[in-house]
Design an enzyme around this catalytic site. Sequence first.
Site, PDB file in Angstrom:
ATOM      1  CD1 TRP A   1     -52.338 109.403  16.203  1.00 15.18           C
ATOM      2  CD2 TRP A   1     -51.791 111.172  17.359  1.00 15.18           C
ATOM      3  NE1 TRP A   1     -52.241 109.281  17.594  1.00 15.18           N
ATOM      4  CE2 TRP A   1     -51.685 109.987  18.275  1.00 15.18           C
ATOM      5  CE3 TRP A   1     -51.269 112.566  18.116  1.00 15.18           C
ATOM      6  CZ2 TRP A   1     -51.723 110.032  19.711  1.00 15.18           C
ATOM      7  CZ3 TRP A   1     -51.104 112.664  19.729  1.00 15.18           C
ATOM      8  CH2 TRP A   1     -51.237 111.200  20.280  1.00 15.18           C
TER       9      TRP A   1
ATOM     10  CG  ASP B   1     -46.168 114.959  16.887  1.00 13.66           C
ATOM     11  OD1 ASP B   1     -45.292 114.335  17.368  1.00 13.66           O
ATOM     12  OD2 ASP B   1     -47.427 114.613  16.972  1.00 13.66           O
TER      13      ASP B   1
ATOM     14  CB  ALA C   1     -44.129 110.563  17.126  1.00 11.63           C
TER      15      ALA C   1
ATOM     16  CE  LYS D   1     -45.751 105.397  18.878  1.00  6.32           C
ATOM     17  NZ  LYS D   1     -46.557 106.375  19.304  1.00  6.32           N
TER      18      LYS D   1
HETATM   19  C1  LMR Z   1     -51.042 105.521  17.197  1.00 10.99           C
HETATM   20  O1  LMR Z   1     -51.198 106.260  16.211  1.00 10.99           O
HETATM   21  O2  LMR Z   1     -51.453 104.303  16.984  1.00 10.99           O
HETATM   22  C2  LMR Z   1     -50.076 105.899  18.279  1.00 10.99           C
HETATM   23  O3  LMR Z   1     -49.475 107.171  18.338  1.00 10.99           O
HETATM   24  C3  LMR Z   1     -50.619 105.328  19.540  1.00 10.99           C
HETATM   25  C4  LMR Z   1     -51.730 106.306  20.090  1.00 10.99           C
HETATM   26  O4  LMR Z   1     -51.822 106.898  21.435  1.00 10.99           O
HETATM   27  O5  LMR Z   1     -52.581 106.531  19.354  1.00 10.99           O
END
Ligand code: LMR
Length: 394
Positions: A127, A208, A210, A243
């Site tokens: 991410w 993590d 999520a 989520k």
């Molecule tokens: C994403 O990866 O799109 C989500 O986790 C939202 C974000 O805050 O980036």
Amino acid sequence: MFETLKEQPADKILMLMQAYKDDPRDTKIDLGVGVYKDASGNTPIMHAVKAAEHQLWEAERTKAYTGLAGDPAFGDAMVALVLGDAVPRANVAAAATPGGTGAVRQGFDMIRSANPAARVFVSDPTWPNHLSILRHMEIEMVPYRYFDDETRGVDFDGMMADLAQAKKGDVILLHGCCHNPTGANLNMAQWKEVVALLLKTGATPMIDIAYQGFGDGLDADAAATRLVASSVPECLIAASCSKNFGIYRERTGLLMAVSQDASARKLNQGTLNYLNRQNFSFPPDHGARLVTMVLTDDTLRSEWMAELEAVRNSMLGLREQLASELQRLSGSDRFAFIAQHRGMFSRLGTTPEMVEKLRAEHGIYMVGDSRLNIAGLNSTTVPILAAAIIDVGI
Ligand code: LMR
């Protein structure tokens, strides 16, 4: 004084959200930011959450402060949701945070407090905000191989070879389930090998999680986290409620520090409380309270679980539909990975130029690394996307 500030790079995912909003085409399709959308393109409030909110409106008598770690009932409910009975509750320190991102940030802060020289091993890719926060905090990052561009699965051999370089005092950041951005995940046999590697190297895992409930189910998605937490001397877990409870803007998350005994837990809990106090004092309560109410009331909990299951199944259905539509149009199995991936995202594994072509010629928005948000699709837009993918020549 502020003229000395440097321009900050815009967040790619948030920039895409804005570009989509500004696009006047009514055929546009948003597969960018990770937000669940139903078949009509709305991000609904779950019934169980709305019902809890209603009850809270009636019953809440004060908005006075809770505790630095948030309401303990929230910690208990979330520790049980994520860890089940994998580790004794007495070994888990926990603090509510503003969203899963807040938990990640506090986790990195705890790592830096414990060992300013710690290196954090991050999957390549991960991410983007993981990288951005680590960079901002000036914590050294070491990428480890993760995604195999050929198979669109996990490059497990590469991953293990890179992680073998970690040592005690380092941290290995892992995605508990539904890897973001690729959608490619380890199986349980591979997780066992990761545990063996963690024990061998002495590195500390930080998980993590999520998207619990978005992949193979609430317990299946937590299985790897539970395995790691019950096998290593210590670990950090950052959990998000954005989520699976659909409460994105309420900013609800929990950072857990799992240790071996009550005295380590006391030290960890004190640190979590201290870090909350330094960074924002008391964590937000509204979303956490709704989650607690849903998880601790039998009726609300079963309603929520059924709603979450429907969300999960709709994403699986869209994956199947997209994979088979692409199979039909391309006459090959090269997109079969889409049905194998789990969670909200799949990485197509194409170039930024192709992603830009999809945007310019077809109004289809996905992140530049070719991550598409499966939950941004519906049964009508799947064939449109499939045709566009073939049309641009992916
Ligand atoms: C994403 O990866 O799109 C989500 O986790 C939202 C974000 O805050 O980036």
